[in-house]
Structures are given as C-alpha cells and as structure tokens.
Motif scaffolding. Structure first.
Motif, PDB file in Angstrom:
ATOM      1  N   LEU A 128      53.299  38.315  43.839  1.00  0.00           N
ATOM      2  CA  LEU A 128      53.274  39.606  44.527  1.00  0.00           C
ATOM      3  C   LEU A 128      53.465  39.461  46.034  1.00  0.00           C
ATOM      4  O   LEU A 128      54.036  40.341  46.684  1.00  0.00           O
ATOM      5  CB  LEU A 128      51.945  40.303  44.230  1.00  0.00           C
ATOM      6  CG  LEU A 128      51.817  41.773  44.607  1.00  0.00           C
ATOM      7  CD1 LEU A 128      52.832  42.604  43.842  1.00  0.00           C
ATOM      8  CD2 LEU A 128      50.411  42.272  44.328  1.00  0.00           C
ATOM      9  N   LEU A 129      52.991  38.353  46.612  1.00  0.00           N
ATOM     10  CA  LEU A 129      53.053  38.170  48.065  1.00  0.00           C
ATOM     11  C   LEU A 129      54.053  37.099  48.491  1.00  0.00           C
ATOM     12  O   LEU A 129      54.232  36.878  49.691  1.00  0.00           O
ATOM     13  CB  LEU A 129      51.660  37.806  48.603  1.00  0.00           C
ATOM     14  CG  LEU A 129      50.559  38.839  48.370  1.00  0.00           C
ATOM     15  CD1 LEU A 129      49.221  38.299  48.857  1.00  0.00           C
ATOM     16  CD2 LEU A 129      50.877  40.150  49.073  1.00  0.00           C
ATOM     17  N   SER A 132      57.120  38.454  50.743  1.00  0.00           N
ATOM     18  CA  SER A 132      56.850  38.969  52.089  1.00  0.00           C
ATOM     19  C   SER A 132      56.144  37.971  52.998  1.00  0.00           C
ATOM     20  O   SER A 132      56.260  38.054  54.221  1.00  0.00           O
ATOM     21  CB  SER A 132      56.022  40.257  51.993  1.00  0.00           C
ATOM     22  OG  SER A 132      54.854  40.038  51.230  1.00  0.00           O
ATOM     23  N   PRO A 168      52.603  47.915  52.037  1.00  0.00           N
ATOM     24  CA  PRO A 168      53.383  48.892  51.259  1.00  0.00           C
ATOM     25  C   PRO A 168      52.729  50.266  51.319  1.00  0.00           C
ATOM     26  O   PRO A 168      51.531  50.393  51.584  1.00  0.00           O
ATOM     27  CB  PRO A 168      53.347  48.322  49.835  1.00  0.00           C
ATOM     28  CG  PRO A 168      53.043  46.871  50.006  1.00  0.00           C
ATOM     29  CD  PRO A 168      52.180  46.766  51.228  1.00  0.00           C
ATOM     30  N   ILE A 212      47.137  44.954  52.885  1.00  0.00           N
ATOM     31  CA  ILE A 212      48.308  44.355  52.236  1.00  0.00           C
ATOM     32  C   ILE A 212      48.040  44.130  50.750  1.00  0.00           C
ATOM     33  O   ILE A 212      48.847  44.498  49.874  1.00  0.00           O
ATOM     34  CB  ILE A 212      48.676  43.015  52.908  1.00  0.00           C
ATOM     35  CG1 ILE A 212      49.320  43.245  54.279  1.00  0.00           C
ATOM     36  CG2 ILE A 212      49.597  42.194  52.015  1.00  0.00           C
ATOM     37  CD1 ILE A 212      50.762  43.674  54.234  1.00  0.00           C
ATOM     38  N   SER A 216      49.648  46.549  47.887  1.00  0.00           N
ATOM     39  CA  SER A 216      50.591  45.860  47.000  1.00  0.00           C
ATOM     40  C   SER A 216      50.175  46.035  45.545  1.00  0.00           C
ATOM     41  O   SER A 216      51.020  46.232  44.659  1.00  0.00           O
ATOM     42  CB  SER A 216      50.658  44.370  47.349  1.00  0.00           C
ATOM     43  OG  SER A 216      51.110  44.173  48.671  1.00  0.00           O
ATOM     44  N   TYR A 217      48.872  45.975  45.306  1.00  0.00           N
ATOM     45  CA  TYR A 217      48.370  46.168  43.946  1.00  0.00           C
ATOM     46  C   TYR A 217      48.646  47.590  43.460  1.00  0.00           C
ATOM     47  O   TYR A 217      49.116  47.798  42.331  1.00  0.00           O
ATOM     48  CB  TYR A 217      46.869  45.881  43.910  1.00  0.00           C
ATOM     49  CG  TYR A 217      46.220  46.200  42.588  1.00  0.00           C
ATOM     50  CD1 TYR A 217      46.391  45.369  41.489  1.00  0.00           C
ATOM     51  CD2 TYR A 217      45.446  47.351  42.430  1.00  0.00           C
ATOM     52  CE1 TYR A 217      45.807  45.665  40.267  1.00  0.00           C
ATOM     53  CE2 TYR A 217      44.853  47.653  41.217  1.00  0.00           C
ATOM     54  CZ  TYR A 217      45.040  46.809  40.142  1.00  0.00           C
ATOM     55  OH  TYR A 217      44.464  47.108  38.931  1.00  0.00           O
ATOM     56  N   ASN A 219      50.954  49.586  44.429  1.00  0.00           N
ATOM     57  CA  ASN A 219      52.390  49.753  44.214  1.00  0.00           C
ATOM     58  C   ASN A 219      52.848  49.156  42.893  1.00  0.00           C
ATOM     59  O   ASN A 219      53.604  49.768  42.140  1.00  0.00           O
ATOM     60  CB  ASN A 219      53.167  49.108  45.370  1.00  0.00           C
ATOM     61  CG  ASN A 219      53.571  50.126  46.417  1.00  0.00           C
ATOM     62  OD1 ASN A 219      53.053  51.236  46.429  1.00  0.00           O
ATOM     63  ND2 ASN A 219      54.475  49.751  47.297  1.00  0.00           N
ATOM     64  N   SER A 303      51.820  41.878  37.388  1.00  0.00           N
ATOM     65  CA  SER A 303      53.087  41.244  37.768  1.00  0.00           C
ATOM     66  C   SER A 303      53.957  40.995  36.541  1.00  0.00           C
ATOM     67  O   SER A 303      55.186  41.027  36.617  1.00  0.00           O
ATOM     68  CB  SER A 303      52.825  39.919  38.493  1.00  0.00           C
ATOM     69  OG  SER A 303      52.132  40.143  39.702  1.00  0.00           O
TER      70      SER A 303
END
Length: 314
Positions: A128-129, A132, A168, A212, A216-217, A219, A303
């Motif tokens: 996930l990270l 970025s 996000p 972050i 992100s989670y 999203n 994911s």
C-alpha cells in the motif's frame, strides 16, 4: 508435619513414647495441648499465606482479563462507527510506536533514526505504501521536517509534510474529518510523550504518518467495491481473532511467570512485586503486538482480498 511448622519433633516423640505405646489411649496434658495448639496456629498461618498469595497473584491477571474482555465485548457489540474508530486508534498507535522508537523530542531531528523510521513505516503498509514512499530518503524526510519547523503556521485539516506525498483523499465527510481532528487533539494532549524542544515536530510527524496510513486504508477499502456490512464483518473478525490469539499466548506466559517468579526470592526480591512488574510489561507488549498485527492483517487483506479470505474464514 512437626518439622514443617517448627515443632520440637524430638521432644514430642520422646514424650509420647514415655506416656504410652498404645495408639488407642488418648494423650492428655497441658504441655501436649499447648504444643499442638501452637502447631495448629502455625499450620493455619502457613496455608492462609498460600491462599492470600494466590489471590494477590490472581488479582494482577484479573485486571488484565477485565480489560481484554471489555475490549472484546465492545468490538463485538459496538456499532460500525466504533469499530472503525478502534481500527483508526490502532493505526495511530502503531505509527506512534514507530515515531517514538526512532525520534526523540529532546534531540534535533538530525539525530533521529529517520531511515529506520521510514523502513518500519513502509513495512507496516506493505504494498500500500511502496509506491509513494519507496523513493523517499532519510535526507528528504529531514529536509521536510526542517522546512516544517521554519514555517509560521500549519493547516491541520489539510496537513502534509513539505515535498512529501499528500495523504489520499480518504477523509471525505464530516465524520471522518471530525475523527481526524480528534486524533490531532489526542496527540497534542498526550502526556505520556517526552516534553522536549522538538515535541511539536514529533507530534506533526505522528499526525502526518497517521493520516497517510488511515487515509490509504480508507481508500483501498472503498476501491475494493464491497458493501459496508461485509467490510465491517471482516474488520471485526480480524480484530477479535488477533486479540484472542495474543490473549491465549499471554495467559500461557503469565502462568509460566507465576511458576518461575518465586525463585527471585532467593535474591531478596518480593515475588509478588516482580510478578506485577513483569506481568504489566508482558501485557503492554501483548497489546502492542495485537495492534500491529491487526493493522498489518487488515492492510494485507484489502490489498488482495481474494488471496486473504482463506486466512480469516478457514
């Protein structure tokens, strides 16, 4: 029995043998009664101390048991919003542990372990990270923190570190924005952190990384396309299963500790106090491991949901 409770064994045997060899004849006499009474008192004191010790040892575990059972009940019976808040709190707590483990508010950011901090943070988020944060270096993060310290104001609602990826757009809606603001207020009012010169910078770093991770989670969950009922079912399953797993291991560790801690009395230490200290340390470690594995499991699940279904529903 006589020897165990400091009774004069040799004297008692000689006296009884002189009086009679017949077991059916009752033994009477003030001296005998007095000695037997002393024996009974010592025995009762001995077993009372054992019972008291067991109760005191169990009280330590009872406090922990109540905390875990209350948390478990809240996860199972709480509404969807409270379930989400649990997950957000877990994520922020994991971020806080990473930051506190590598950034000392008493020291200049130049002396922080920023490279290790980035590595641990990326490991939590996994794929996930990666996209970025994989290319961000220790120097990039340091320069960003430096610019942050030189700035005059900070927009908490749309906060991000200069020249680093923006969170996000996961905080859409009033509830989620309020949740983000509450986390920021909790960070600012956290009395457990060191009150150093660079504490504001540390708090903003906690806020940024927490935003972050949580955004992100949110999203990736939204992009999965599953309905809210299924999402909450998965979240509750992960929360409860992870908590149960670590709680079982903790009970085993506490049982071993209660058996081993008595040896420390030879070093003139109080076994009960040692049990309380180590038991508290074990419990804190258990909660920390529970939070981290919960966060990692949820991020891994969303994911690749299809690959992870067997893990949680087998």
């Amino acid at each position: 029995m006589f020897q165990k409770f400091n009774f004069d064994t040799e004297w008692a045997v000689k006296l009884i043998s002189k009086i009679t060899n017949d077991e059916d004849i009752p033994i009477e006499g003030d001296a005998i009664v007095k000695q037997l009474l002393a024996l009974q008192i010592n025995a009762e004191k001995y077993f009372f101390n054992i019972r008291k010790s067991l109760v005191e040892f169990d009280e330590v575990l009872e406090v922990q048991r109540k905390h875990v059972y209350d948390l478990r009940q809240l996860i199972l019976t709480g509404d969807d919003e409270s379930c989400s808040q649990h997950i957000f709190q877990y994520m922020q707590a994991v971020v806080d542990e990473i930051v506190f483990g590598n950034a000392d508010p008493l020291k200049h950011p130049r002396y922080w372990s920023l490279s290790k901090l980035l590595k641990e943070f990326i490991n939590i988020g996994g794929k996930l990270l990666d996209d970025s944060f994989a290319m961000i270096s220790e120097e990039d993060l340091f320069q960003s923190l430096k610019q942050l310290r030189e700035s005059n104001s900070v927009d908490v609602d749309n906060f991000h570190l200069p020249n680093l990826p923006k969170p996000p757009d996961g905080f859409r809606g009033i509830r989620r924005k309020n949740s983000s603001l509450k986390r920021w207020l909790a960070i600012c009012s956290d009395d457990s952190t060191k009150n150093g010169r660079y504490r504001p910078t540390t708090n903003l770093l906690r806020k940024y990384l927490g935003d972050i991770l949580i955004a992100s989670y949110l999203n990736i969950v939204q992009e999965s396309g599953y309905d809210d009922a299924y999402i909450k079912e998965i979240e509750r399953a992960v929360l409860v299963k992870t908590l149960d797993c670590f709680w079982r291991d903790h009970l085993v560790n506490m049982n071993r500790l209660s058996s081993a801690v008595n040896v420390r009395s030879f070093g003139h230490r109080n076994p009960l106090e040692e049990y309380k200290i180590d038991g508290c340390r074990f419990f804190i470690s258990m909660l920390s491991a529970t939070r981290r594995l919960t966060v990692e499991s949820l991020l891994q699940y969303w994911s690749s949901p299809m690959e992870s279904q067997e893990l949680f529903f087998s």
